[in-house]
Design an enzyme around this catalytic site. Structure first.
Site, mmCIF file in Angstrom:
data_model
loop_
_atom_site.group_PDB
_atom_site.id
_atom_site.type_symbol
_atom_site.label_atom_id
_atom_site.label_comp_id
_atom_site.label_asym_id
_atom_site.label_seq_id
_atom_site.Cartn_x
_atom_site.Cartn_y
_atom_site.Cartn_z
ATOM 1 C CB VAL A 275 27.601 -36.030 31.270
ATOM 2 C CG1 VAL A 275 26.239 -36.720 30.593
ATOM 3 C CG2 VAL A 275 28.274 -35.504 29.846
ATOM 4 N N GLY B 190 22.330 -37.207 32.754
ATOM 5 C CA GLY B 190 23.112 -36.529 33.996
ATOM 6 C C GLY B 190 22.194 -35.974 34.949
ATOM 7 C CG HIS C 293 10.860 -16.580 66.828
ATOM 8 N ND1 HIS C 293 10.764 -17.840 66.462
ATOM 9 C CD2 HIS C 293 9.651 -16.295 67.098
ATOM 10 C CE1 HIS C 293 9.567 -18.274 66.328
ATOM 11 N NE2 HIS C 293 8.744 -17.315 66.742
ATOM 12 N NE ARG D 150 31.678 -25.875 32.913
ATOM 13 C CZ ARG D 150 31.000 -25.154 31.659
ATOM 14 N NH1 ARG D 150 29.907 -25.612 31.249
ATOM 15 N NH2 ARG D 150 31.906 -24.354 31.469
ATOM 16 C CD GLU E 178 23.652 -40.131 37.280
ATOM 17 O OE1 GLU E 178 23.832 -38.838 36.859
ATOM 18 O OE2 GLU E 178 24.891 -40.878 37.266
ATOM 19 C CB ILE F 11 24.682 -28.458 35.291
ATOM 20 C CG1 ILE F 11 25.720 -27.508 35.654
ATOM 21 C CG2 ILE F 11 24.153 -28.117 34.036
ATOM 22 C CD1 ILE F 11 26.975 -27.405 34.997
ATOM 23 C CE LYS G 143 21.764 -21.255 39.899
ATOM 24 N NZ LYS G 143 22.878 -21.952 39.688
HETATM 25 P P1 FAD Z 1 35.026 -19.590 33.457
HETATM 26 O O1 FAD Z 1 34.052 -18.814 34.157
HETATM 27 O O2 FAD Z 1 34.821 -20.792 32.577
HETATM 28 O O3 FAD Z 1 35.916 -18.353 32.764
HETATM 29 C C1 FAD Z 1 37.058 -18.394 31.762
HETATM 30 C C2 FAD Z 1 37.271 -17.277 30.972
HETATM 31 O O4 FAD Z 1 38.263 -17.609 30.308
HETATM 32 C C3 FAD Z 1 36.037 -17.544 29.737
HETATM 33 O O5 FAD Z 1 35.655 -16.306 29.495
HETATM 34 C C4 FAD Z 1 36.965 -18.059 28.721
HETATM 35 O O6 FAD Z 1 36.295 -17.589 27.264
HETATM 36 C C5 FAD Z 1 38.315 -17.345 29.075
HETATM 37 N N1 FAD Z 1 39.273 -17.989 28.372
HETATM 38 C C6 FAD Z 1 39.801 -19.314 28.258
HETATM 39 N N2 FAD Z 1 40.724 -19.559 27.639
HETATM 40 C C7 FAD Z 1 41.150 -18.480 27.259
HETATM 41 C C8 FAD Z 1 42.378 -17.775 26.439
HETATM 42 N N3 FAD Z 1 43.288 -18.787 26.120
HETATM 43 N N4 FAD Z 1 42.433 -16.693 26.183
HETATM 44 C C9 FAD Z 1 41.280 -15.728 26.548
HETATM 45 N N5 FAD Z 1 40.252 -16.163 27.178
HETATM 46 C C10 FAD Z 1 40.325 -17.404 27.689
HETATM 47 N N6 FAD Z 1 29.061 -22.427 40.058
HETATM 48 C C11 FAD Z 1 28.914 -22.077 41.162
HETATM 49 O O7 FAD Z 1 29.643 -21.935 42.155
HETATM 50 N N7 FAD Z 1 27.510 -21.554 41.634
HETATM 51 C C12 FAD Z 1 26.454 -21.839 40.447
HETATM 52 O O8 FAD Z 1 25.293 -21.674 40.952
HETATM 53 C C13 FAD Z 1 26.681 -22.265 39.306
HETATM 54 N N8 FAD Z 1 25.859 -22.674 38.396
HETATM 55 C C14 FAD Z 1 26.303 -23.065 37.098
HETATM 56 C C15 FAD Z 1 25.544 -23.240 36.137
HETATM 57 C C16 FAD Z 1 25.531 -23.718 34.849
HETATM 58 C C17 FAD Z 1 24.760 -24.063 33.898
HETATM 59 C C18 FAD Z 1 26.966 -24.061 34.472
HETATM 60 C C19 FAD Z 1 27.441 -24.430 33.059
HETATM 61 C C20 FAD Z 1 28.163 -23.591 35.674
HETATM 62 C C21 FAD Z 1 27.619 -23.376 36.691
HETATM 63 N N9 FAD Z 1 28.580 -23.230 37.718
HETATM 64 C C22 FAD Z 1 28.051 -22.684 39.069
HETATM 65 C C23 FAD Z 1 30.041 -23.375 37.672
HETATM 66 C C24 FAD Z 1 30.690 -22.037 37.354
HETATM 67 O O9 FAD Z 1 30.250 -21.527 36.389
HETATM 68 C C25 FAD Z 1 32.305 -22.241 37.074
HETATM 69 O O10 FAD Z 1 32.816 -22.968 38.261
HETATM 70 C C26 FAD Z 1 32.821 -20.801 37.269
HETATM 71 O O11 FAD Z 1 32.404 -20.025 35.930
HETATM 72 C C27 FAD Z 1 34.528 -20.958 36.829
HETATM 73 O O12 FAD Z 1 35.163 -19.869 36.811
HETATM 74 P P2 FAD Z 1 36.496 -19.733 35.984
HETATM 75 O O13 FAD Z 1 36.806 -18.475 36.278
HETATM 76 O O14 FAD Z 1 37.521 -20.839 36.345
HETATM 77 O O15 FAD Z 1 36.058 -19.931 34.504
HETATM 78 P P1 AMP Z 2 28.175 -33.686 37.265
HETATM 79 O O1 AMP Z 2 29.434 -34.277 36.829
HETATM 80 O O2 AMP Z 2 28.075 -33.535 38.706
HETATM 81 O O3 AMP Z 2 27.694 -32.696 36.413
HETATM 82 O O4 AMP Z 2 27.220 -34.914 36.890
HETATM 83 C C1 AMP Z 2 27.111 -35.646 35.497
HETATM 84 C C2 AMP Z 2 26.284 -36.836 35.529
HETATM 85 O O5 AMP Z 2 26.077 -37.450 34.448
HETATM 86 C C3 AMP Z 2 27.197 -37.923 36.448
HETATM 87 O O6 AMP Z 2 26.249 -38.254 37.536
HETATM 88 C C4 AMP Z 2 27.350 -39.007 35.472
HETATM 89 O O7 AMP Z 2 26.941 -40.191 36.016
HETATM 90 C C5 AMP Z 2 26.308 -38.851 34.302
HETATM 91 N N1 AMP Z 2 26.490 -39.420 33.252
HETATM 92 C C6 AMP Z 2 27.438 -39.298 32.242
HETATM 93 N N2 AMP Z 2 27.478 -40.020 31.178
HETATM 94 C C7 AMP Z 2 26.298 -40.767 31.258
HETATM 95 C C8 AMP Z 2 25.363 -41.479 30.334
HETATM 96 N N3 AMP Z 2 26.034 -41.901 29.063
HETATM 97 N N4 AMP Z 2 24.002 -41.772 30.640
HETATM 98 C C9 AMP Z 2 23.653 -41.216 31.943
HETATM 99 N N5 AMP Z 2 24.249 -40.537 32.739
HETATM 100 C C10 AMP Z 2 25.571 -40.107 32.462
#
Ligand code: FAD
Ligand code: AMP
Length: 481
Positions: free
Chosen positions: A277, A188, A451, A279, A211, A192, A58
């Site tokens: 693609v 994808g 408004h 997580r 995609e 993201i 962001k």
């Molecule tokens: P995480 O945030 O992944 O945290 C898990 C933590 O646990 C990590 O620090 C990890 O190192 C630690 N950990 C794991 N295993 C162990 C272990 N065995 N011992 C010790 N530590 C450990 N979501 C939104 O809602 N809004 C957004 O705008 C948004 N933007 C995103 C943009 C990007 C580029 C990405 C990649 C993700 C985005 N997300 C967004 C998704 C969001 O980041 C995740 O849904 C969220 O962080 C998940 O939270 P969590 O606590 O489950 O896990």
């Molecule tokens: P999301 O799961 O919302 O992060 O979106 C990931 C996107 O990547 C999905 O819409 C998938 O269809 C797309 N995707 C996965 N593998 C491939 C690939 N080999 N080529 C193009 N798109 C892909």
């Protein structure tokens, strides 16, 4: 054996840190183990979200959008002679925001009495946790009454584009480019991929998004998906649907990406390739076989609707369990589990989780789409309102998109709200609150909105359901497709 706790949380992402803080607030002796480190190797709480997810993305989305807006300042009477991007300063801003928030979590842990344990945690059995401290001191066995697993997720790898050179990156790499790549490929067109593609497109890259699916944003409302695709394409994002990446060749400074598309097998050459693609849950080395915890068929930790695993007093929350991989979903699960451990009976409203895509305009929705209602044979009424008819949107020179409200035809309850438009991420909260209180479209129609505000578009959309919108000509209710 060493310390004993009421609760040990493994993972200090949004799910884990919410759980830990609330447990402590409820008087439970709580520790939180997390292994994430910052660029200097120091512990960095906040997980994916704060370190390489929601927040840094962001920061770059907002900064790049300001640059994009500035290019159009002449439209509103402001001239800038020499508009430039200093990418390294922009990255510093992003890194400062991340540092301030991650250290803020450490402060919140301290202030709430959560014992923070930097390092790796692994559940063994009977709520015992093997803790390997980050400072390389001796591993310890910690004992707890309850354990909450909140390990989060990591990017999915695909063998056709392995993230093993500095030319092919995952989302984390794409938040740290040191130069604007002239040509950027993104695999994808999910949330993201679109957000990162937008950042680099605004900063000057020619972005091609590949995609595999034929349909754009299949999880969103059809009309909103169609309109947003058109807008993103007009911004210069080259989004190619029905295009599956089947291979990549890394050269000295470029990557050739092979894909199967409508015209058979083709290739593009790019300067950087971002793999976005999806997580997957991070469950390796998290629990022993005799811990009682198991995985479901998709590799997520198996839990019931209360986030209980199959092991007694062991819970799992956040990205590592079923449901949308969203920070706020994990936060709510963390609070729910903490309250349950303390004897409460809260639940998470899984049917009212807002979804947001932070493109420009933003896309946000809550509840059902038209297509879901139709699939479930729910009769509904629909009201829409375009931001082009909103005084506030016009005044702000941000008039693309629309609001769409779906209400159950039988009882008028609002069952879905979809927004494509300025500040959709903020506007959707109004819909979530309305749905949380089981509001009917009439309830919202009878509510006074200030408004001129963007929120009036929601008001006008619900008024439209009963043919009473003022700032547009009402049409008969029915699908808006
Ligand atoms: P995480 O945030 O992944 O945290 C898990 C933590 O646990 C990590 O620090 C990890 O190192 C630690 N950990 C794991 N295993 C162990 C272990 N065995 N011992 C010790 N530590 C450990 N979501 C939104 O809602 N809004 C957004 O705008 C948004 N933007 C995103 C943009 C990007 C580029 C990405 C990649 C993700 C985005 N997300 C967004 C998704 C969001 O980041 C995740 O849904 C969220 O962080 C998940 O939270 P969590 O606590 O489950 O896990
Ligand atoms: P999301 O799961 O919302 O992060 O979106 C990931 C996107 O990547 C999905 O819409 C998938 O269809 C797309 N995707 C996965 N593998 C491939 C690939 N080999 N080529 C193009 N798109 C892909």
């Amino acid at each position: 054996m060493s310390e004993e706790y009421d609760v040990i949380v493994i993972g200090a992402g949004p799910a884990g840190y919410h759980a830990a803080i609330r447990c402590s607030q409820l008087g439970l002796r709580t520790a939180c183990i997390d292994k994430s480190v910052d660029m200097n190797g120091a512990p960095a709480y906040g997980g994916t979200c704060l370190n390489w997810g929601c927040i840094p993305s962001k920061a770059l989305l907002d900064a790049s959008q300001k640059f994009e807006d500035a290019k159009r300042f002449e439209d509103i009477g402001i001239t800038i002679a020499d508009l430039q991007v200093d990418l390294s300063a922009m990255m510093n801003h992003k890194n400062d925001v991340v540092a301030s928030l991650t250290s803020g979590i450490a402060g919140l842990f301290k202030g709430n009495g959560v014992v923070d344990l930097p390092g790796h945690g692994r559940l063994v059995k009977d709520c015992m946790v093997e803790y390997v401290p980050a400072d390389a001191s001796e591993p310890e066995i910690l004992v707890a009454e309850n354990v909450i697993l909140a390990p989060g997720s990591v990017p999915v790898d695909i063998s056709v584009a392995p993230v093993d050179s500095n030319l092919i990156e995952d989302s984390t790499g794409a938040l740290n480019f040191t130069a604007v790549p002239p040509r950027l490929g993104v695999i994808g067109a999910g949330v993201i991929g679109l957000e990162l593609g937008s950042v680099w497109n605004r900063l000057g890259s020619n972005v091609i998004v590949l995609e595999a699916l034929e349909e754009f944003l299949p999880m969103a409302d059809r009309r909103i998906a169609r309109d947003s695709l058109r807008i993103f394409q007009s911004q210069g994002l080259d989004i190619r649907l029905d295009t599956k990446v089947i291979g990549s060749k890394v050269g000295s400074s470029t990557v050739v990406v092979d894909y199967e598309g409508k015209n058979g097998t083709e290739s593009i050459e790019v300067d950087k390739l971002v793999v976005a693609v999806g997580r997957r849950p991070l469950v390796s080395n998290l629990f022993s076989e005799d811990s009682g915890v198991s995985l479901d068929e998709d590799g997520f930790i198996s839990v019931d609707e209360n986030c209980r695993t199959k092991a007694q007093n062991v819970f799992a929350i956040g990205d590592a369990v079923r449901g949308p991989m969203l920070a706020h979903k994990g936060m709510e699960e963390g609070i729910m589990v903490a309250e349950q451990i303390a004897g409460g009976q809260p639940t998470v409203a899984y049917d009212r989780i807002p979804s947001v895509i932070y493109t420009n305009p933003e896309i946000a929705w809550v509840g059902s789409t038209e297509q879901e209602l139709a699939e479930n044979s729910v009769e509904f009424n629909v009201g829409t309102f375009p931001f082009a008819a909103s005084g506030r949107a016009l005044a702000a020179n941000e008039n693309q998109g629309m609001v769409k409200v779906l209400a159950d035809a039988k009882n008028d309850r609002i069952v879905g709200v979809h927004v494509l438009g300025p500040h959709a991420s903020e506007l959707i909260a109004q819909a979530v609150i309305a749905m949380e209180f089981d509001a009917s479209s009439e309830d919202l129609a009878l509510t006074m909105f200030a408004h001129p505000t963007l929120g009036e578009a929601i008001h006008e959309a619900v008024l439209g359901i009963s043919g009473q919108a003022i700032h547009m000509v009402n049409r008969k209710s029915g699908s808006s497709k």
